[in-house]
Motif scaffolding. Structure first.
Motif, short mmCIF file in Angstrom:
data_model
loop_
_atom_site.label_atom_id
_atom_site.label_comp_id
_atom_site.label_asym_id
_atom_site.label_seq_id
_atom_site.Cartn_x
_atom_site.Cartn_y
_atom_site.Cartn_z
N PRO A 70 0.81 -1.23 0.00
CA PRO A 70 0.00 0.00 0.00
C PRO A 70 0.84 1.28 0.00
N ARG B 68 1.89 1.99 -3.48
CA ARG B 68 0.78 2.44 -4.33
C ARG B 68 0.40 3.89 -4.05
N ARG B 69 0.70 4.36 -2.81
CA ARG B 69 0.42 5.76 -2.50
C ARG B 69 1.50 6.66 -3.10
N LEU C 194 -15.93 4.75 -9.77
CA LEU C 194 -17.06 4.00 -9.20
C LEU C 194 -18.36 4.69 -9.60
N LYS D 195 -20.71 6.53 -7.02
CA LYS D 195 -20.21 7.64 -6.20
C LYS D 195 -20.10 8.90 -7.05
N PHE E 75 -12.73 9.03 -1.78
CA PHE E 75 -12.58 7.59 -1.52
C PHE E 75 -11.12 7.19 -1.35
N ALA E 76 -10.26 7.75 -2.23
CA ALA E 76 -8.83 7.41 -2.17
C ALA E 76 -8.20 7.87 -0.86
N LEU F 207 -10.08 8.37 2.08
CA LEU F 207 -10.75 7.65 3.17
C LEU F 207 -10.18 6.26 3.35
N VAL F 208 -9.96 5.56 2.24
CA VAL F 208 -9.49 4.17 2.38
C VAL F 208 -8.00 4.10 2.70
N THR F 209 -7.31 5.25 2.70
CA THR F 209 -5.93 5.25 3.15
C THR F 209 -5.83 5.87 4.54
N GLY F 210 -6.99 5.95 5.22
CA GLY F 210 -6.97 6.29 6.64
C GLY F 210 -7.09 7.78 6.96
N GLY G 96 -9.27 11.48 7.21
CA GLY G 96 -10.65 11.82 7.55
C GLY G 96 -10.82 13.30 7.74
N ARG H 13 -8.17 11.78 -8.62
CA ARG H 13 -8.11 10.72 -7.62
C ARG H 13 -6.69 10.19 -7.46
N ARG I 64 -11.14 7.26 13.68
CA ARG I 64 -11.58 7.71 12.36
C ARG I 64 -11.70 6.50 11.43
N ARG I 65 -10.70 5.59 11.56
CA ARG I 65 -10.74 4.38 10.74
C ARG I 65 -11.99 3.58 11.03
N TYR J 186 -14.94 5.15 9.43
CA TYR J 186 -15.01 4.86 7.99
C TYR J 186 -15.53 3.45 7.75
N MET K 279 -9.49 0.28 -4.51
CA MET K 279 -8.93 0.47 -3.17
C MET K 279 -7.48 0.01 -3.13
N LEU L 82 -5.45 -0.19 -5.67
CA LEU L 82 -4.64 0.67 -6.53
C LEU L 82 -4.25 1.97 -5.84
N VAL L 83 -5.16 2.53 -5.04
CA VAL L 83 -4.84 3.81 -4.41
C VAL L 83 -4.10 3.61 -3.09
N GLY L 84 -3.79 2.36 -2.77
CA GLY L 84 -2.93 2.13 -1.61
C GLY L 84 -3.66 1.90 -0.30
N ALA L 85 -4.86 1.32 -0.38
CA ALA L 85 -5.55 0.95 0.86
C ALA L 85 -4.94 -0.34 1.40
N PHE M 21 -8.20 -2.12 5.56
CA PHE M 21 -9.22 -1.18 5.11
C PHE M 21 -10.15 -1.80 4.07
#
Lengths: 226, 300
Positions: free
Chosen positions: A75, A78-79, A91, A94, A102-103, A105-108, A110, A150, B2-3, B6, B207, B209-212, B216
């Motif tokens: 991960p 990928r970031r 998506l 959305k 989304f990108a 939020l899913v990497t933590g 907020g 994104r 926060r996690r 989500y 998810m 791809l963007v590094g989740a 998560f």
């Protein structure tokens, strides 16, 4: 920033997708990847984001051997490396804002950061007025700009664009290219795989030409064809 | 924190975004849970019935009319000392006759002719703490025959043996059937959730791809699976609650000789068991499904 040392990729069915590739792309560079379909452009991109592993050789991104990363470190890679595809990969359920947020939020991330960063990249790609629309309500060029936003929202150091204009008309293609050029000028390393000879010839940037998995040409201010 | 926020939001949205799929999964889970609960109730009911039957098992010693009361009481005291014995009752000749008359009054096709003398012997009725000791005790009591007190030892080995067999089959077979039920339920639920996860593979791909992190990606699905399990458990328990009254009265009507009562404690245990099972199966199934999807996304 990116280094490939003697990289070969052979698929289990025997296809040699890459052969003895040596490459170095510095931080902030702009490089086109050109070549016929099946020349190895997509394979090279897959190796850079570790969607696949090289059969031999080393792929180094930001001084780290990609193959040596633990599963939990992928991960982070990928970031560091944002990707944009020909088919946008948005998506559909959305909105524009939600797709970009989304990108984060899913990497933590907020709260305030998500709002601010989403607004920042929306402004960068010029889609602030479309923020509440759904992808199906946008043109192809607008959808690709959302995908770019994104990819940029996590502030990657490398942006990889795999045929970003493949589905777009010439005028829209130029808008996307201008946007990507601006992103590169702001300091992001840009690697773009493309079939669009007109754009490559007009920009006169570095051109890495792949043929049957091998680098046959690497010119600083190259043209689409030698 | 926060996690967590989500993940909870994503799970809730995931459940409602595709209501048809979610309702289908929930109903599947409900049906499996109903089967599961039905099996547990049946098993528990049969165990209780066997227990009740076991407590009826007894040995009867017929006594000689000429036996001295002191000898009878001494024998009674000796039998009571055996740890396998729960209780010994002395039934006089008169009590035996009264019982027979009482029975005759309730059965229309049964009359007791007025007899000059009472032909029924007095007896000692022995209730056992454990049915398995019947054979041993009966054998040792047969030694009393011919000593002037005991004229006959009445046991019922076939009934006892059958009861013991039923108990054993139920406890071994019950575990086997329960294991099979768990497997079937898990299989159906995992498959249902897999379809739901597969339907959202694009989201999982983006998810990644963007590094989740895997955490998560998977936890919203796992929580969504647990949500499906919880709703499924609520539906199943509601159906059970509605059905329990008529089913119980039907069972009591059918088995009125057996004092079978499951009790409030059992109802609570059942509800918690069903809910726990649902959570484990829902969350575990989702975890399994999303992991296989994750592995597909990142072969490396």
């Amino acid at each position: 920033m990116i280094r490939l040392e003697d990289v070969s990729k052979r698929y289990p069915n025997g296809t040699a997708a890459l052969q003895d590739v040596d490459l170095a792309i510095d931080q902030g560079d702009f490089a086109f990847l050109v070549g016929a379909s099946g020349a190895g452009k997509s394979t090279l991109i897959r190796l850079l984001i570790r969607e696949d592993l090289p059969t031999t050789g080393r792929v180094v991104v930001d001084d780290k051997d990609v193959a040596q990363l633990r599963h939990s470190q992928i991960p982070q890679l990928r970031r560091l490396v944002g990707v944009v595809f020909q088919d946008f990969k948005l998506l559909p359920t959305k909105t524009v804002t939600e797709n970009i947020a989304f990108a984060l939020l899913v990497t933590g991330h907020g709260g305030q950061i998500v709002r601010e960063e989403t607004e920042r990249v929306l402004a960068l790609v010029g889609l602030t007025h479309r923020s509440t629309h759904f992808p199906r309500e946008l043109s192809g060029g607008e959808q690709q700009r959302v995908a770019i936003a994104r990819a940029l929202v996590n502030r990657p150091r490398v942006l990889i664009a795999d045929e970003p204009t493949g589905n777009l008309d010439p005028v829209t293609s130029w808008e996307i290219i201008k946007l990507l050029t601006r992103v590169q000028e702001l300091g992001t390393t840009l690697v773009m795989a493309t079939h669009n000879a007109e754009i490559v010839n007009a920009l006169r940037r570095r051109v890495i030409h792949l043929d049957h998995g091998a680098v046959v040409r690497d010119e600083r201010e190259g043209l689409y064809a030698a | 924190m926060r996690r967590l926020g989500y993940v909870l939001t994503a799970a809730w949205q995931g459940f409602w975004r595709n209501p048809v799929m979610s309702v289908a999964a929930t109903l599947t889970v409900s049906l499996m849970l109903l089967l599961f609960a039905f099996f547990i109730v049946t098993d528990r009911g049969l165990q209780a019935a066997v227990g009740a039957l076991e407590s009826k098992v007894e040995l009867v010693l017929y006594l000689d009319d000429a036996a001295k009361p002191s000898d009878i009481l001494a024998l009674k005291a000796r039998i009571e000392k055996d740890p396998a014995v729960a209780r010994v009752d002395y039934v006089t000749k008169q009590q035996a006759l009264d019982r027979l008359r009482d029975l005759a009054q309730r059965k229309e096709d049964f009359t007791v002719a007025d007899l000059g003398t009472n032909p029924l012997p007095a007896s000692l009725e022995i209730k056992l703490a454990n049915a398995q000791d019947t054979a041993r005790l009966a054998a040792s009591l047969k030694d009393e025959l011919g000593r002037g007190v005991v004229t006959d030892v009445i046991d019922n080995p076939t009934v006892v043996e059958k009861l013991l067999t039923i108990t054993r089959v139920l406890s071994v077979g019950g575990i086997a059937v329960l294991a099979m039920m768990l497997f079937v339920a898990l299989f159906v639920i995992v498959n249902t959730i897999r379809i739901a996860v597969h339907a959202r593979r694009d989201e999982i791909e983006i998810m990644q791809l963007v590094g989740a992190t895997d955490w998560f990606v998977s936890w919203p699905f796992i929580l969504e699976g647990m949500l499906v399990g919880t709703f499924g458990a609520i539906v199943a328990l509601a159906i059970l609650a509605l059905a329990s009254q008529p089913v119980t009265s039907a069972m009591v009507g059918f088995l009125d000789i057996l004092p079978v009562s499951l009790g409030a404690n059992f109802v609570l245990q059942l509800a918690l068991g069903v809910l726990g099972f649902a959570l484990i199966v829902g969350g575990g199934g989702a975890s399994f499904s999303v992991r296989s999807q994750l592995a597909k996304g990142a072969r490396a």
